[in-house]
Design a protein around this motif. Structure first.
Motif, PDB file in Angstrom:
ATOM      1  N   HIS A  95     -19.414  23.276   7.266  1.00  0.00           N
ATOM      2  CA  HIS A  95     -18.693  22.531   6.245  1.00  0.00           C
ATOM      3  C   HIS A  95     -18.853  21.038   6.547  1.00  0.00           C
ATOM      4  CE1 HIS A  95     -16.491  26.417   6.626  1.00  0.00           C
ATOM      5  NE2 HIS A  95     -16.643  26.375   5.326  1.00  0.00           N
ATOM      6  N   PRO A  96     -18.531  20.178   5.582  1.00  0.00           N
ATOM      7  CA  PRO A  96     -18.572  18.736   5.884  1.00  0.00           C
ATOM      8  C   PRO A  96     -17.738  18.413   7.121  1.00  0.00           C
ATOM      9  CG  PRO A  96     -18.280  19.089   3.537  1.00  0.00           C
ATOM     10  CD  PRO A  96     -18.188  20.437   4.185  1.00  0.00           C
ATOM     11  N   PHE A  97     -18.239  17.505   7.933  1.00  0.00           N
ATOM     12  CA  PHE A  97     -17.589  17.200   9.198  1.00  0.00           C
ATOM     13  C   PHE A  97     -16.345  16.337   9.004  1.00  0.00           C
ATOM     14  CE2 PHE A  97     -22.108  17.798  10.292  1.00  0.00           C
ATOM     15  CZ  PHE A  97     -21.971  18.834  11.198  1.00  0.00           C
ATOM     16  N   HIS A  98     -15.427  16.459   9.925  1.00  0.00           N
ATOM     17  CA  HIS A  98     -14.190  15.694   9.899  1.00  0.00           C
ATOM     18  C   HIS A  98     -14.278  14.638  11.010  1.00  0.00           C
ATOM     19  CE1 HIS A  98     -13.540  19.321   7.780  1.00  0.00           C
ATOM     20  NE2 HIS A  98     -13.249  20.035   8.838  1.00  0.00           N
ATOM     21  N   ILE A  99     -14.150  13.383  10.644  1.00  0.00           N
ATOM     22  CA  ILE A  99     -14.430  12.279  11.558  1.00  0.00           C
ATOM     23  C   ILE A  99     -13.281  12.075  12.542  1.00  0.00           C
ATOM     24  CG2 ILE A  99     -14.935   9.812  11.698  1.00  0.00           C
ATOM     25  CD1 ILE A  99     -16.144   9.999   8.908  1.00  0.00           C
ATOM     26  N   ASN A 120     -22.944   9.343  11.636  1.00  0.00           N
ATOM     27  CA  ASN A 120     -22.776  10.465  10.729  1.00  0.00           C
ATOM     28  C   ASN A 120     -23.572  10.188   9.464  1.00  0.00           C
ATOM     29  OD1 ASN A 120     -21.848  12.709   9.358  1.00  0.00           O
ATOM     30  ND2 ASN A 120     -19.883  11.801   8.819  1.00  0.00           N
ATOM     31  N   TYR A 121     -24.647  10.926   9.276  1.00  0.00           N
ATOM     32  CA  TYR A 121     -25.533  10.713   8.129  1.00  0.00           C
ATOM     33  C   TYR A 121     -25.041  11.591   6.975  1.00  0.00           C
ATOM     34  CZ  TYR A 121     -30.046   9.219   6.142  1.00  0.00           C
ATOM     35  OH  TYR A 121     -31.031   8.643   5.382  1.00  0.00           O
ATOM     36  N   ARG A 122     -23.993  11.143   6.300  1.00  0.00           N
ATOM     37  CA  ARG A 122     -23.294  11.991   5.335  1.00  0.00           C
ATOM     38  C   ARG A 122     -24.095  12.281   4.079  1.00  0.00           C
ATOM     39  NH1 ARG A 122     -17.653   8.817   5.199  1.00  0.00           N
ATOM     40  NH2 ARG A 122     -19.108   7.092   5.514  1.00  0.00           N
ATOM     41  N   SER A 123     -25.035  11.403   3.715  1.00  0.00           N
ATOM     42  CA  SER A 123     -25.775  11.603   2.472  1.00  0.00           C
ATOM     43  C   SER A 123     -26.916  12.599   2.610  1.00  0.00           C
ATOM     44  CB  SER A 123     -26.335  10.256   1.988  1.00  0.00           C
ATOM     45  OG  SER A 123     -27.248   9.730   2.936  1.00  0.00           O
ATOM     46  N   GLN A 165     -27.713  16.866   9.626  1.00  0.00           N
ATOM     47  CA  GLN A 165     -26.862  17.173  10.783  1.00  0.00           C
ATOM     48  C   GLN A 165     -26.095  18.477  10.586  1.00  0.00           C
ATOM     49  OE1 GLN A 165     -25.202  13.224  10.681  1.00  0.00           O
ATOM     50  NE2 GLN A 165     -25.913  12.780  12.746  1.00  0.00           N
ATOM     51  N   ARG A 166     -25.720  18.763   9.371  1.00  0.00           N
ATOM     52  CA  ARG A 166     -25.030  20.030   9.121  1.00  0.00           C
ATOM     53  C   ARG A 166     -25.948  21.218   9.423  1.00  0.00           C
ATOM     54  NH1 ARG A 166     -22.607  19.452   3.193  1.00  0.00           N
ATOM     55  NH2 ARG A 166     -21.614  21.435   3.746  1.00  0.00           N
ATOM     56  N   LEU A 167     -27.222  21.078   9.067  1.00  0.00           N
ATOM     57  CA  LEU A 167     -28.181  22.138   9.366  1.00  0.00           C
ATOM     58  C   LEU A 167     -28.506  22.193  10.856  1.00  0.00           C
ATOM     59  CD1 LEU A 167     -30.482  21.442   6.320  1.00  0.00           C
ATOM     60  CD2 LEU A 167     -29.317  23.608   6.725  1.00  0.00           C
ATOM     61  N   LEU A 168     -28.656  21.021  11.455  1.00  0.00           N
ATOM     62  CA  LEU A 168     -28.995  20.953  12.880  1.00  0.00           C
ATOM     63  C   LEU A 168     -27.967  21.690  13.725  1.00  0.00           C
ATOM     64  CD1 LEU A 168     -30.762  19.625  15.169  1.00  0.00           C
ATOM     65  CD2 LEU A 168     -29.123  17.725  15.093  1.00  0.00           C
ATOM     66  N   TYR A 169     -26.688  21.521  13.407  1.00  0.00           N
ATOM     67  CA  TYR A 169     -25.623  22.071  14.228  1.00  0.00           C
ATOM     68  C   TYR A 169     -25.145  23.452  13.764  1.00  0.00           C
ATOM     69  CZ  TYR A 169     -25.136  17.182  15.788  1.00  0.00           C
ATOM     70  OH  TYR A 169     -25.362  15.926  16.301  1.00  0.00           O
ATOM     71  N   GLY A 170     -25.674  23.925  12.651  1.00  0.00           N
ATOM     72  CA  GLY A 170     -25.122  25.124  12.024  1.00  0.00           C
ATOM     73  C   GLY A 170     -25.018  26.338  12.932  1.00  0.00           C
ATOM     74  N   HIS A 189     -27.814   9.640  17.706  1.00  0.00           N
ATOM     75  CA  HIS A 189     -28.954   9.773  16.798  1.00  0.00           C
ATOM     76  C   HIS A 189     -29.619   8.399  16.613  1.00  0.00           C
ATOM     77  CE1 HIS A 189     -28.579  14.001  15.484  1.00  0.00           C
ATOM     78  NE2 HIS A 189     -27.285  13.831  15.692  1.00  0.00           N
ATOM     79  N   TRP A 190     -29.448   7.762  15.459  1.00  0.00           N
ATOM     80  CA  TRP A 190     -30.191   6.553  15.102  1.00  0.00           C
ATOM     81  C   TRP A 190     -29.531   5.305  15.665  1.00  0.00           C
ATOM     82  CZ3 TRP A 190     -28.756  10.502  11.866  1.00  0.00           C
ATOM     83  CH2 TRP A 190     -29.781  11.312  11.388  1.00  0.00           C
ATOM     84  N   LEU A 191     -30.316   4.476  16.346  1.00  0.00           N
ATOM     85  CA  LEU A 191     -29.775   3.280  16.977  1.00  0.00           C
ATOM     86  C   LEU A 191     -29.589   2.116  16.004  1.00  0.00           C
ATOM     87  CD1 LEU A 191     -31.696   3.083  20.376  1.00  0.00           C
ATOM     88  CD2 LEU A 191     -29.336   3.780  19.971  1.00  0.00           C
TER      89      LEU A 191
END
Length: 970
Positions: free
Chosen positions: A90-94, A622-625, A629-634, A668-670
């Motif tokens: 699911h979408p992540f909670h910050i 968090n690359y929300r768009s 990341q959702r797939l990477l961690y699934g 992730h991205w610097l």
């Protein structure tokens, strides 16, 4: 069958076997969702042993299999959050570093936001993307022509709809039949209008004959994929209405698939008021719940809005569906009688301006009643004495054995604002549910039968709810009185509502008023526990919308020693733990957290503790768009909790000592570290501060994992600072994660890579990550692209390093020999792309280049890929390409520079072409010409290869990357 089951439960509400048999009947009828609700509602029933529960769950599973599987239902936010979706998290909670939580609530337990807040149906769309579910098998269109004289265009459009299942049509023609229709056709013709009584009877039967009912009125123009879009959401949810509206098309390549503008229009507090006449789709289950149009209306426009109000009030979502044209849906000027009737039936404060008595009251105060003869008059009178006329009382007598019913009849038998019903004893939860269901009001007030309201209570809370449409519940404070009504003391009052505090203990004090729609979006009151019933329901409602506390005393709670909470004190602690654990399940947190009692001698002082076997990963940015990341961690979600947050949040968490297991910061991205910084000194300070905090985090036992996406970030003015920082990070990190073995040597040209720290897990594809149900022909029709056009597609942000200027130059040369070539650049442009092209584009060239200059929405992504013959990504700098994998996932051949990762994926797969990026425009042009000259059949074959390749590129379990021991995942 469902009604029969409900009737039997009503007759004998405490009988476990009645409920279990009803669950079996519902599965046999195909309603697995309702059956599951029944099974959940008896979880804590005193007679339900684990053996009995297992037996019935096994039988339900067998019945579901015998039916060929039953589509999952995502009707409420809890259905979504509590289900482990197959493709991604699911979408992540910050986790915010500066957030505060009341002690002893743990800082690290982040609750989700509000999926489904107000009219946000995005969680249903997300679930529909991921869940495999059959499309509605039976769609019935009910068309009212009104002024439309020719049925031909609509009949032709319906004939072009490619859907799974059966499509039927009923025409409500009145006395005039449009040209192109005859009464002996395959369709049904009724000489009636949508608000006629005969139509209401027919709709009742349609609800049993069809899965989805589509109402159309006037001259409706449907695109070829309209019913597919309806089915996309309708196949996973029974809790939405899909009203049609004319889509804005053309500008920036918007189509009926472009939803943002439509969602904004239907995102106001009363979306039902935007309905364009009787033009909407509704599931048969929801139609049965709300009923058909009110036959007293003359205007079908107003009748439709009142229907949608009923659906909205029962918790349904309104998800607009764009169509190319919608005209003639209005019956003309609304007659005063219709406007007055609408105000009588729809108690929103925009249409009902004055207080008064109406057919459907704005506020209903409900009272569950059991043996309340001594106090019930004072309770009822305290409501009738309120300075609001627009209210009613609904009482459910739960099998009282005293004179309660006699008192009600004698005292209020002629009072139209007081209604009651009686039933066999089912408990406080059962009585509360039935009392609320008696009403059609928008706001529900809660009053116990031995308590009373103070003057002004209803108006104060009602007015606040009117002014704050985001609220699910508004509540005040109360005072305690004795059996005679004398003041004793103020009751406990927590001044400001906090979801975290609510998870520890109930702080939603009397007097409470909540939206009926919010209550409907929960599983309602539990009927299988004898205490903590209110705590449970207000926890549920706090998950679907915001709460607000008005710190004024508007309620008197009578303390006479026989209060339910006092009599059943022995069950209070047990049931409190139960409902808190149920809350964790609904929020999707139960896999990682559990109820914790630090001091057994104080069992009511509860907090939460992370399960010892669960790892915690905080990742940044968090690359929300992007679903990457959702797939990477699934796949790692079973063993690891992932939360986005900055290093400051990770540092605060590890310093708090609340994290019992392993804790990881995943970088992730610097480039995000330097975002918005233009001064070099400030950039260096940011880098040094970041390194210092990472060092502190590691010193406290944390682990650092870095996924290296680039050698250095693209378009960064301080590339040397990033290279310096990268060199430090490579030495500091515990794990250096790459998506490709070949990428390591490329990165080593910029900074050293300790090989013993390297973990490899390939970048997976995006199959199933976006809606994907349109055909090539439907996509091209929607975008206005001819079948003969040769479509070259670029997707993503248009930034200088991506080489789109070079692509346009190459395309100009290709266009001279291939006039049917068409370039689509689908993405927002960060600079003046065309202004820098020299020489300037001719009008003919510009006509063959189409730019969206906006981000593509998830629903419309499929249009651009399905319309394309090939995709091209002429990047000047590249290490890993998610865009390439996205194109392959849609079955589109790709042209892209050859680097380590792209070669690993594409080499020898006949799914696109690699070219030498160092050779520049000439190599790009050669590759594009080679593919275009291969011809349509060859490109189609390569597209099939691309999709087949994507289906083999699975995401690995990221838990393997996180392990201490070296493990290369291939």
């Amino acid at each position: 069958m469902a009604l029969s089951a409900q009737t039997r439960i009503q007759a004998d509400p405490r009988n476990l076997w009645t409920r279990l048999s009803a669950a079996l009947e519902l599965v046999e009828a195909g309603d697995l969702h309702a059956a599951d609700r029944i099974m959940q509602s008896v979880r804590y029933h005193a007679d339900l042993t684990p053996e009995i529960r297992a037996l019935f769950e096994t039988e339900i599973a067998r019945l579901a299999r015998d039916r060929g599987g039953v589509a999952p239902r995502i009707n409420t936010p809890a259905d979504y959050l509590s289900r482990r979706l197959p493709v991604m998290h699911h979408p992540f909670h910050i986790l915010y570093a500066g957030s505060s939580s009341p002690s002893p609530y743990p800082y690290g337990m982040v609750m989700p936001g509000f999926p489904g807040l107000r009219n946000d149906y995005g969680f249903i769309a997300d679930a529909a993307t991921q869940l495999t579910a059959p499309a509605p098998g039976r769609i019935h269109v009910v068309w009212t022509p009104l002024g439309c004289r020719d049925a031909g265009p609509l009949l032709a459009a319906l004939g072009r709809q490619e859907i799974e299942g059966k499509l039927a049509l009923t025409v409500l023609a009145g006395e005039m039949l449009p040209a192109g229709l005859d009464r002996a056709g395959p369709h049904e013709v009724l000489e009636a209008g949508p608000t006629d009584a005969a139509v209401s009877e027919r709709l009742a039967s349609l609800a049993d004959e069809a899965d989805l009912i589509v109402f159309l009125t006037g001259d409706v123009r449907l695109d070829d994929a309209a019913l597919r879009r309806l089915c996309f959401l309708g196949r996973v949810s029974d809790n939405l209405v899909q009203p049609l509206m004319e889509a804005e098309t053309g500008q920036d390549m918007q189509t009926p698939f472009t939803l943002d503008a439509m969602n904004r229009e239907f995102g106001n507090r009363y979306p039902f008021r935007n309905a364009r006449g009787m033009n909407f789709a509704i599931s048969s289950g929801l139609l049965r719940r709300i009923g058909g149009p009110d036959t007293r209306f003359v205007s079908s426009m107003i009748a439709a809005r009142e229907m949608l109000w009923r659906a909205w009030n029962l918790g349904a979502y309104v998800a607009p569906l764009g169509v190319p044209g919608l005209q003639g849906f209005d019956d003309g000027a609304v007659e005063n009688g219709d406007a007055d009737l609408f105000a009588q039936l729809c108690p929103n404060h925009w249409d009902r301006k004055q207080d008064g008595r109406f057919e459907v009251p704005k506020v209903s105060v409900y009272i569950p009643v059991y043996n309340a003869g001594r106090y019930i008059e004072r309770a009822v009178d305290s409501v009738l004495a309120q300075d609001v006329k627009d209210l009613e009382l609904c009482l459910h007598d739960d099998g009282s054995r005293d004179d309660t019913l006699a008192v009600l009849q004698a005292r209020y038998g002629n009072e139209p604002r007081v209604r009651w019903q009686s039933n066999a004893n089912g408990g406080i939860g059962f009585a509360s549910n039935r009392a609320i269901e008696m009403s059609g009001a928008m706001y529900i007030g809660q009053l116990d039968s031995d308590d009373c309201l103070k003057p002004g209570a209803v108006r104060r809370l009602m007015t606040y709810m009117d002014e704050h449409p985001e609220l699910a519940c508004c509540y005040a404070s109360c005072e305690r009185v004795d059996a005679e009504g004398n003041y004793l003391q103020d009751e406990y009052s927590w001044p400001v509502f906090s979801r975290e505090k609510m998870m520890i203990t109930s702080i939603a004090h009397h007097f409470r008023m909540f939206r009926r729609s919010a209550w409907e979006r929960t599983s309602k009151f539990r009927e299988d526990i004898v205490n903590a019933v209110d705590y449970d329901i207000f926890l549920k409602m706090s998950e679907v919308g915001a709460f607000h506390h008005i710190d004024e005393k508007f309620y008197q709670r009578r303390w006479h020693g026989q209060n339910t909470s006092n009599v059943n004190e022995g069950f209070q602690t047990t049931n409190t733990y139960r409902v808190q654990r149920e809350a964790l399940k609904r929020l999707g947190l139960a896999d990682y957290w559990d109820v914790h009692v630090p001091n057994p001698e104080q069992p009511r002082k509860v907090t939460y503790r992370r399960r010892a076997d669960k790892r915690m990963v905080i990742f940044w940015p968090n690359y929300r768009s992007n679903p990457y990341q959702r797939l990477l961690y699934g796949k790692a979600a079973e063993s690891t909790e992932f939360r986005p947050g900055k290093i400051e949040a990770a540092l605060r968490l590890i310093e708090s000592g609340e994290q019992p297991g392993e804790m990881v910061f995943h970088l992730h991205w610097l480039n995000f570290l330097f975002e918005g910084i233009e001064d070099r000194v400030l950039a260096r300070t940011a880098a040094e501060d970041f390194l210092a905090k990472l060092t502190r985090f590691k010193d406290l036992g944390g682990r650092l994992v870095w996924t290296i996406h680039n050698t250095v970030s693209h378009d960064l003015p301080f590339s040397d600072l990033e290279a310096e920082l990268s060199a430090h990070l490579a030495q500091m990190a515990d794990v250096l994660h790459f998506h490709s073995e070949a990428s390591i040597e490329e990165v080593e040209t910029a900074f050293a890579i300790p090989r013993d720290k390297v973990r490899i897990s390939p970048h997976g594809a995006y199959v199933g990550a976006y809606p994907d149900f349109v055909t090539r022909a439907q996509a091209r029709a929607a975008l206005g692209i001819a079948d003969s056009d040769e479509v070259i597609l670029f997707t993503g942000q248009v930034r200088p390093y991506k080489g789109v200027e070079t692509l346009i130059g190459v395309f100009r040369d290709i266009l001279r020999a291939r006039p049917n070539a068409l370039l689509l650049v689908a993405g927002v442009t960060t600079f003046d792309l065309l202004g820098g092209i020299a020489p300037a584009l001719t009008p003919a060239e510009r006509a063959r280049i189409r730019l969206t200059d906006r981000f593509l929405e998830p629903m419309e992504m499929q249009l651009f890929f399905r319309a394309a013959d090939l995709a091209v990504y002429p990047y000047q700098k590249i290490l890993t390409s998610g865009s390439m994998l996205l194109a392959l996932s849609f079955g589109v051949p790709v042209v892209i520079p050859r680097v380590g990762m792209t070669a690993e994926v594409l080499e020898g797969r006949d799914a696109g072409l690699l070219y030498d990026g160092a050779e520049g425009a000439a190599a790009l042009e050669t590759a594009l010409r080679q593919l275009l000259e291969a011809g349509p059949e060859r490109l189609t074959e390569m597209g099939h290869n691309a999709r087949a390749l994507a289906e083999t590129l699975e995401w690995q379990d990221f838990a393997d990357v996180l392990r201490e021991n070296r493990l290369d995942v291939v």
